[in-house]
Design a protein around this motif. Structure first.
Motif, PDB file in Angstrom:
ATOM      1  N   GLU A   1     -10.402  18.778  28.091  1.00  0.00           N
ATOM      2  CA  GLU A   1     -10.286  17.853  26.957  1.00  0.00           C
ATOM      3  C   GLU A   1      -9.820  16.463  27.377  1.00  0.00           C
TER       4      GLU A   1
ATOM      5  N   SER B   1      -9.576  12.664  28.778  1.00  0.00           N
ATOM      6  CA  SER B   1     -10.460  11.502  28.673  1.00  0.00           C
ATOM      7  C   SER B   1     -10.891  11.010  30.059  1.00  0.00           C
TER       8      SER B   1
ATOM      9  N   ARG C   1     -12.119  16.180  33.977  1.00  0.00           N
ATOM     10  CA  ARG C   1     -13.053  17.101  33.312  1.00  0.00           C
ATOM     11  C   ARG C   1     -13.992  17.760  34.309  1.00  0.00           C
TER      12      ARG C   1
ATOM     13  N   CYS D   1     -16.457  19.838  22.835  1.00  0.00           N
ATOM     14  CA  CYS D   1     -16.475  18.571  23.586  1.00  0.00           C
ATOM     15  C   CYS D   1     -17.833  18.296  24.223  1.00  0.00           C
TER      16      CYS D   1
ATOM     17  N   ASP E   1     -19.013  14.651  23.723  1.00  0.00           N
ATOM     18  CA  ASP E   1     -18.058  13.583  23.981  1.00  0.00           C
ATOM     19  C   ASP E   1     -18.639  12.616  25.005  1.00  0.00           C
ATOM     20  N   LYS E   2     -18.365  11.374  24.801  1.00  0.00           N
ATOM     21  CA  LYS E   2     -18.806  10.351  25.763  1.00  0.00           C
ATOM     22  C   LYS E   2     -17.600   9.954  26.595  1.00  0.00           C
ATOM     23  N   VAL E   3     -17.554  10.524  27.776  1.00  0.00           N
ATOM     24  CA  VAL E   3     -16.438  10.260  28.686  1.00  0.00           C
ATOM     25  C   VAL E   3     -16.942   9.417  29.823  1.00  0.00           C
TER      26      VAL E   3
END
Length: 75
Positions: free
Chosen positions: A30, A32, A37, A70, A73-75
């Protein structure tokens, strides 16, 4: 920096150790920070491929829910 903590000797993990490790892996998924990740995903890959399926059954559903949440998600 945090992702370096995810380096494990996966083959040595048992059910009790997985109970301690998996919340950390979930938290890292999770993050950022992309590198954190990625390390968590690689750790999951090693855990999934190196351990017996019966050790993983308790963690399968929560991990899949987390990954699904997730996914975009745009990480």
């Amino acid at each position: 920096a945090q992702y370096a903590l995810l380096t494990l000797q996966v083959g040595a993990l048992g059910q009790q150790q997985l109970g301690l490790v998996m919340p950390c892996v979930h938290e890292a998924l999770e993050s950022s920070d992309w590198a954190t990740r990625k390390a968590a995903a690689e750790t999951l890959t090693r855990i999934g491929s190196d351990l017996e399926p019966h050790l993983l059954s308790a963690f399968k559903s929560p991990t899949l829910l987390l990954l699904e949440s997730c996914r975009f998600d745009k990480v």
